[in-house]
Design a protein around this motif. Structure first.
Motif, PDB file in Angstrom:
ATOM      1  N   PRO A  14       0.830  -1.214   0.000  1.00  0.00           N
ATOM      2  CA  PRO A  14       0.000   0.000   0.000  1.00  0.00           C
ATOM      3  C   PRO A  14       0.860   1.258   0.000  1.00  0.00           C
ATOM      4  O   PRO A  14       1.915   1.310   0.631  1.00  0.00           O
ATOM      5  N   LEU A  15       0.410   2.247  -0.729  1.00  0.00           N
ATOM      6  CA  LEU A  15       1.084   3.536  -0.744  1.00  0.00           C
ATOM      7  C   LEU A  15       0.640   4.340   0.469  1.00  0.00           C
ATOM      8  O   LEU A  15      -0.464   4.156   0.978  1.00  0.00           O
ATOM      9  N   ASP A  16       1.480   5.236   0.921  1.00  0.00           N
ATOM     10  CA  ASP A  16       1.141   6.039   2.094  1.00  0.00           C
ATOM     11  C   ASP A  16      -0.136   6.844   1.896  1.00  0.00           C
ATOM     12  O   ASP A  16      -0.887   7.058   2.841  1.00  0.00           O
ATOM     13  N   ASP A  17      -0.399   7.315   0.663  1.00  0.00           N
ATOM     14  CA  ASP A  17      -1.582   8.136   0.443  1.00  0.00           C
ATOM     15  C   ASP A  17      -2.795   7.315  -0.004  1.00  0.00           C
ATOM     16  O   ASP A  17      -3.851   7.856  -0.292  1.00  0.00           O
ATOM     17  N   ALA A  27      -9.572   2.756   6.275  1.00  0.00           N
ATOM     18  CA  ALA A  27     -10.195   2.018   5.174  1.00  0.00           C
ATOM     19  C   ALA A  27      -9.288   0.870   4.726  1.00  0.00           C
ATOM     20  O   ALA A  27      -8.069   0.985   4.788  1.00  0.00           O
ATOM     21  N   PRO A  28      -9.886  -0.225   4.278  1.00  0.00           N
ATOM     22  CA  PRO A  28      -9.043  -1.307   3.760  1.00  0.00           C
ATOM     23  C   PRO A  28      -8.410  -0.896   2.436  1.00  0.00           C
ATOM     24  O   PRO A  28      -8.971  -0.087   1.699  1.00  0.00           O
ATOM     25  N   GLY A  61      -1.492  -7.054   3.095  1.00  0.00           N
ATOM     26  CA  GLY A  61      -2.780  -6.637   3.635  1.00  0.00           C
ATOM     27  C   GLY A  61      -3.856  -6.429   2.589  1.00  0.00           C
ATOM     28  O   GLY A  61      -4.811  -5.686   2.809  1.00  0.00           O
ATOM     29  N   ARG A  62      -3.694  -7.074   1.452  1.00  0.00           N
ATOM     30  CA  ARG A  62      -4.669  -6.912   0.374  1.00  0.00           C
ATOM     31  C   ARG A  62      -5.487  -8.187   0.180  1.00  0.00           C
ATOM     32  O   ARG A  62      -4.982  -9.290   0.362  1.00  0.00           O
ATOM     33  N   ALA A  63      -6.731  -8.009  -0.219  1.00  0.00           N
ATOM     34  CA  ALA A  63      -7.535  -9.146  -0.663  1.00  0.00           C
ATOM     35  C   ALA A  63      -7.032  -9.543  -2.049  1.00  0.00           C
ATOM     36  O   ALA A  63      -6.470  -8.726  -2.774  1.00  0.00           O
ATOM     37  N   LEU A  64      -7.224 -10.798  -2.390  1.00  0.00           N
ATOM     38  CA  LEU A  64      -6.765 -11.305  -3.680  1.00  0.00           C
ATOM     39  C   LEU A  64      -7.971 -11.636  -4.554  1.00  0.00           C
ATOM     40  O   LEU A  64      -8.840 -12.407  -4.145  1.00  0.00           O
TER      41      LEU A  64
END
Length: 124
Positions: A14-17, A27-28, A61-64
């Motif tokens: 994930p990017l910081d922004d 938020a996810p 931390g991502r859904a696939l």
């Protein structure tokens, strides 16, 4: 295995922004849409690579969202393996060790999904 995981993690972190991208983000993060890369002319083991992508998605931390391009039997088998891993409480580290332990070149070895099932019977 390590090189492919590194590629996924670099691309999927994930990017910081990004919503949820900061530590404790509310938020996810968005899901990763992927599929059977490296399994066509590169002759990769699609079961092994699917679980490898699942590990990378979990780590970041991502859904696939895994696309099988109409192969419903593989989609069902992969979902069963993902459910087995989740329901057993397997950690990313435990599944990573399975990826390393499996030798897809050995002819006596079962499919990777069968290998995963056998390891959970032994309670990794």
């Amino acid at each position: 295995v390590d090189r492919e995981l590194q590629k996924c993690v670099c691309g999927w972190a994930p990017l910081d922004d990004e919503p949820g991208g900061t530590p404790g983000g509310a938020a996810p993060v968005r899901a990763v849409a992927t599929g059977q890369w490296g399994c066509g002319s590169a002759l990769g083991d699609r079961e092994h690579k699917a679980v490898l992508q699942l590990v990378a998605a979990s780590f970041t931390g991502r859904a696939l969202q895994y696309y099988t391009f109409g192969d419903e039997q593989f989609a069902k088998q992969f979902q069963e393996i993902a459910d087995l891993l989740r329901d057993s409480g397997a950690t990313v580290a435990q599944v990573y060790k399975l990826l390393l332990k499996y030798d897809s070149k050995r002819k006596k070895q079962p499919s990777f999904f069968a290998f995963v099932r056998s390891q959970f019977k032994l309670k990794i």
